[in-house]
Enzyme design. Structure first.
Site, PDB file in Angstrom:
ATOM      1  CG  ASN A  21      -1.830   0.706   0.680  1.00  0.00           C
ATOM      2  OD1 ASN A  21      -2.459   1.390   0.039  1.00  0.00           O
ATOM      3  ND2 ASN A  21      -0.562   0.624   0.710  1.00  0.00           N
ATOM      4  CG  ASP A  22       1.876   1.420   3.350  1.00  0.00           C
ATOM      5  OD1 ASP A  22       0.908   0.374   3.379  1.00  0.00           O
ATOM      6  OD2 ASP A  22       2.822   1.458   2.722  1.00  0.00           O
TER       7      ASP A  22
HETATM    8  C1  FRU Z   1       3.227  -1.356   2.157  1.00  0.00           C
HETATM    9  C2  FRU Z   1       3.603  -0.971   0.692  1.00  0.00           C
HETATM   10  C3  FRU Z   1       4.805  -0.092   0.653  1.00  0.00           C
HETATM   11  C4  FRU Z   1       4.534   0.497  -0.808  1.00  0.00           C
HETATM   12  C5  FRU Z   1       3.037   0.873  -0.495  1.00  0.00           C
HETATM   13  C6  FRU Z   1       2.272   1.022  -1.741  1.00  0.00           C
HETATM   14  O1  FRU Z   1       2.116  -1.815   2.227  1.00  0.00           O
HETATM   15  O2  FRU Z   1       3.583  -2.002  -0.427  1.00  0.00           O
HETATM   16  O3  FRU Z   1       6.216  -0.756   0.379  1.00  0.00           O
HETATM   17  O4  FRU Z   1       5.301   1.771  -0.644  1.00  0.00           O
HETATM   18  O5  FRU Z   1       2.580  -0.153   0.180  1.00  0.00           O
HETATM   19  O6  FRU Z   1       0.845   1.269  -1.806  1.00  0.00           O
END
Ligand code: FRU
Length: 542
Positions: A21-22
């Protein structure tokens, strides 16, 4: 794309396998770009016990995948190493601040530094002995405190950073101060907060020049009002990134956005895109941003693919001349991948016509097209109640004939056009002014079921009487990333064609309006595959 993996991307960043993800902690250090990301190395699905995946690059195009930089094994992050940001300190020393989920399931902020600054890839990181360096504030829920920004230094010698949070549905960017990056104290008032917006994830706070496309390093001061500051936050409830432009005064510790942050604020991307983060690239003096582009297929599809999540192509980001919005454009390094250019100029597209763009690999391409309109006096009135562009794009999909529009591109189209992703414009007038709507219509993108085929739409702030309508689209097997109006409006979509894959995909310019439009210029390229290599244990690139 390898057979059986028609949706793997050729030039958009992906880990070798499993969940991403991020984007986290991007930076340039001693000749190397570093990219970290939220990663579950154990499967193609989200799990709170996140690791930090780590890849390095000389050019932001070709990547070497390394071992995870952070794993959740310490009391202050045993339940997950969540998102965070890099800062390069004076003296050329990188640090990382990230959120840990501690053994009590509280979100806390942790500090880490590279183990060996002479390792060109900074493969190993050491978590600070005093972690967490920031504890959960009083009155905040344990799962509402995360995602520290890049820190910035001001004239008083103090470092600052933001942490995303919420209290009673008020979204908050808490501001912290520190003399030494280890001891942090919360400032009395948050940098910003907005009732009713829910938790703010992945805040990004940075300066932009008012009159330059160059980027600005995060700590640069603002002596003569040459800078504005952008605050971007991710609203978890919406799964969307919003931003405001404003004025920041560090002496008063005051940030005043020019417009209030609301659900109709500006967005970095109006499609499938979230948790974006920018960084300053000192080599080319630009600010670069990447964002997480989540899948829209099912969990079963993710298991079958063995992976989930891609990153948007890195974009340069700067303030529009009118100072009202940001502009974004694919970084110029994309040209390293260009081949087989096709181009033409001044081609009239009659109402109801299609023109195939041949000679390039339509599943892996970069396309620039500009449209010129005339007889605009004839333009249709926009129904005054149609103020939501995404709704306009959903109700008037690419098959609905208008007057001026829909015209644009049909990407990833199958032979018989049963599959197609249409990126297009419609032009209207409203109260004596022109309104340009940009759409990305996924409703026919795949014959497959069980996929979210939501259409996206946004206004493009241009005057079609003066300006040509520009569209640039990056097509990469399962992602279609579009830039309207020279980067004013970006829309990214995920698609999973079953027929329009690999060499069978086709690309068209189309005009389903009744009025003709002129393609003043088209340039399109096939894109070569970027290199994504795993580093061998010996440290030699494969
Ligand atoms: C955003 C999020 C952040 C967190 C991360 C966890 O997509 O929820 O707030 O740090 O992903 O993977």
């Amino acid at each position: 794309a390898a057979s059986g993996q028609p949706y793997r991307t050729a030039f958009h960043f992906q880990p070798p396998q499993n969940w991403m993800n991020d984007p986290n902690g991007q930076m340039w250090y001693n000749g190397v770009y570093h990219f970290f990301y939220q990663h579950n190395p154990f499967g193609p699905f989200f799990n709170i016990r996140m690791h930090w995946g780590h890849s390095v690059s000389q050019d932001l195009i070709n990547w070497i995948h390394l071992d995870s930089a952070f794993t959740p094994i310490d009391p202050f992050d045993i339940n997950g190493c969540w998102s965070g940001s890099a800062t390069i300190l004076p003296g050329n020393k990188p640090i990382m601040l990230y959120t840990g989920i501690d053994s009590e399931n509280r979100q806390v902020q942790n500090l880490a530094v590279p183990k060996d600054l002479s390792d060109p890839y900074l493969k190993e990181w050491v978590k600070h002995g005093g972690n967490p360096v920031i504890n959960l504030p009083e009155g905040i829920q344990p799962d509402d405190f995360r995602d520290p920004t890049t820190t910035w230094l001001q004239e008083d010698g103090k470092w600052r950073l933001l942490v995303g949070s919420q209290k009673d549905k008020t979204g908050i960017a808490f501001l912290y101060h520190s003399d030494d990056l280890v001891n942090w104290s919360k400032h009395d008032s948050p940098l910003h907060q907005v009732p009713g917006t829910g938790i703010w994830e992945c805040p990004d706070f940075f300066p932009v020049w008012v009159d330059s496309m160059n980027g600005v390093d995060t700590s640069v001061m603002n002596p003569s009002n040459e800078l504005k500051h952008v605050l971007k936050v991710g609203l978890q409830d919406q799964f969307k990134d919003y931003y405001v432009i404003g004025n920041y005064s560090p002496e008063k510790e005051h940030y005043v956005p020019e417009d209030e942050l609301t659900l109709s604020s500006l967005r970095r991307d109006y499609g499938r895109y979230y948790a974006s983060k920018s960084f300053f690239d000192p080599v080319k003096k630009r600010r670069i941003i990447m964002g997480w582009v989540h899948e829209t297929d099912s969990e079963a599809d993710a298991i079958a693919k063995g992976w989930a999540g891609v990153q948007s192509f890195p974009r340069s980001i700067w303030l529009d001349k009118n100072q009202k919005q940001l502009l974004q454009w694919p970084i110029e390094e994309i040209e390293m991948l260009h081949e087989n250019k096709v181009s033409f100029q001044n081609k009239k597209l009659e109402g109801g016509s299609l023109h195939e763009i041949q000679g390039i690999t339509a599943s892996q391409a970069d396309v620039k097209i500009s449209f010129k309109l005339s007889n605009l006096e004839e333009v249709e009135e926009l129904d005054p109640s149609w103020d939501d562009p995404q709704l306009i794009c959903t109700e008037s999909d690419a098959s609905k004939k208008g007057k001026f529009g829909p015209f644009g591109l049909l990407a990833l189209a199958s032979n018989d056009l049963t599959e197609q992703t249409a990126i297009f414009f419609r032009v209207f007038q409203k109260n004596g002014r022109y309104v340009v709507v940009m759409c990305s219509d996924q409703s026919r993108s795949s014959t497959k079921n069980g996929i979210d085929k939501t259409s996206y739409g946004a206004f493009v702030d241009i005057d079609p009487q003066q300006d040509e309508i520009l569209l640039r689209t990056l097509i990469d097997h399962s992602i279609v990333e579009s830039f309207g109006g020279g980067g004013k409006t970006c829309i990214t979509a995920r698609v999973y064609p079953t027929l329009a894959i690999g060499g069978d995909a086709r690309l068209f310019a189309f005009n389903h309006g009744t009025e003709s439009v002129v393609i003043s210029e088209l340039s399109a390229w096939s894109l070569k595959k970027a290199r994504f290599n795993k580093e061998k244990p010996s440290g030699v690139e494969i």
